[in-house]
Design an enzyme around this catalytic site. Structure first.
Site, mmCIF file in Angstrom:
data_model
loop_
_atom_site.group_PDB
_atom_site.id
_atom_site.type_symbol
_atom_site.label_atom_id
_atom_site.label_comp_id
_atom_site.label_asym_id
_atom_site.label_seq_id
_atom_site.Cartn_x
_atom_site.Cartn_y
_atom_site.Cartn_z
ATOM 1 C CE LYS A 91 -2.605 5.691 -5.622
ATOM 2 N NZ LYS A 91 -3.915 5.028 -5.539
ATOM 3 C CG ASP A 127 -4.983 1.513 -3.972
ATOM 4 O OD1 ASP A 127 -5.102 1.856 -2.782
ATOM 5 O OD2 ASP A 127 -4.551 2.270 -4.858
ATOM 6 C CB ALA A 156 -9.415 2.530 -8.166
#
Ligand code: NDP
Length: 304
Positions: A91, A127, A156
């Site tokens: 990511k 997300d 997250a």
């Protein structure tokens, strides 16, 4: 599974003349790059959505080792894929292979969805947006003006904190085991958004302050197979005035949420976040409204 192979798939004797019309056998390709990736369930909900919409699209779950990410991104361009999801460990590393990055993905410092626009690869982060949509639509909570506590400071937690701040949350407390990561996230919120953030080091049982509106477990505690693990929280500090959320999608009904339910809190599981982040990606790729209920049912069949 039945895929619409081409526009002549249902050719009948009555329209044989259509046989000479132009056919299109080429599927549009999207997917996910990750390592390990075999247990990533996103394919289930995206394929369900493509089938429901009658789209000749495929979602491929692709094992990409860290040292091969650059070549994989070149392959994405070479094969004219419409986009890709990135999961662990890509990511952050993917940023250097993109042409543009959306403002919130740049703030978060991570990309989980790439969409191609002409020759350009554009990085997005869905997300936090998925969490926010689940908070608003599933829990009916608008974070504007609210106080939030975020457990964790990883990917997250960063995505959720940034999107909560952009959505007008007033105060955000980051609670994390590793001080450097937690301080960095609190500094990011304070310097780049209108929200006020503070960091609390998580080295003993944490009591949530009574004036907190939203509590989010954004750590990996409770994820399968460690389903009995719970964040080290004073459960008595959770109240019926709070909305208590978990990012863990597998299993969605975590021990942390069960403790919150026992204290009368409103709860929100990680399945909604997973569905909406995928639904937002579906719309970015196809330009079409995603069949959210179909996507949710497909994932529920996996996790419930
Ligand atoms: P990261 O590895 O980036 O971050 C993990 C975080 O959890 C860190 O803050 C880490 O603290 C903390 N943590 C882990 N174990 C413990 C522990 N025993 N005690 C205290 N803190 C701990 O992971 P991600 O942020 O990418 O993912 C976190 C979770 O979110 C995963 O379970 C993932 O499945 C889930 N997720 C869910 C999504 C959804 O759509 N529902 C989307 C994306 C992720 P430290 O910094 O001290 O190491």
């Amino acid at each position: 599974m039945r895929y619409p192979l081409c526009d002549k798939y249902t050719l009948t004797k009555q329209n044989k003349e259509n046989r000479y019309m132009k056919s299109n056998y080429k599927a549009e390709l999207v997917g996910v790059f990750g390592h390990p990736v075999a247990e990533n369930p996103t394919v289930v909900m995206q394929e369900a959505a493509f089938q429901h919409m009658g789209l000749n699209w495929r979602y491929l779950t692709i094992e990409v080792y860290p040292e091969d990410l650059e070549n994989a991104m070149k392959g994405l361009r070479a094969m004219n894929m419409r986009g890709i999801n990135l999961t662990i460990p890509h990511k952050v590393d993917v940023l250097k292979y993109l042409d543009r990055i959306s403002p919130d993905a740049a703030l978060i410092g991570a990309v989980n969805t790439v969409r191609s626009e002409g020759n350009l690869l554009i990085g997005e982060n869905t997300d936090g947006k998925g969490f926010l949509r689940s908070l608003k639509e599933d829990a009916q909570i608008d974070p504007a003006g609210k106080k939030a506590v975020i457990l964790g400071a990883g990917g997250a937690a960063r995505a959720i904190s940034v999107e909560l701040a952009i959505a007008g949350a007033k105060e955000i407390t980051i609670v994390n085991r590793t001080a450097a990561r937690g301080t960095e996230l609190a500094d990011l919120i304070n310097s780049k958004t209108e929200a006020t953030a503070a960091f609390t080091e998580w080295n003993s049982r944490y009591a949530v302050s009574a004036d907190t509106d939203i509590v989010v477990n954004a750590t990996s505690i409770g994820l399968f197979p460690d389903i009995d693990s719970k964040p080290d929280i004073d459960n008595q500090s959770l109240t019926r005035e709070m909305t208590v959320c978990d990012v863990i999608p597998n299993p969605p009904h975590t021990g942390f949420l069960r403790e919150a339910e026992l204290r009368g809190a409103k709860t929100l599981d990680g399945l909604g976040m997973l569905v909406y982040q995928g639904a937002i990606g579906f719309k970015m790729w196809t330009g079409m409204e995603p069949p959210v209920d179909v996507m949710r049912r497909a994932l529920e069949a996996v996790f419930l």
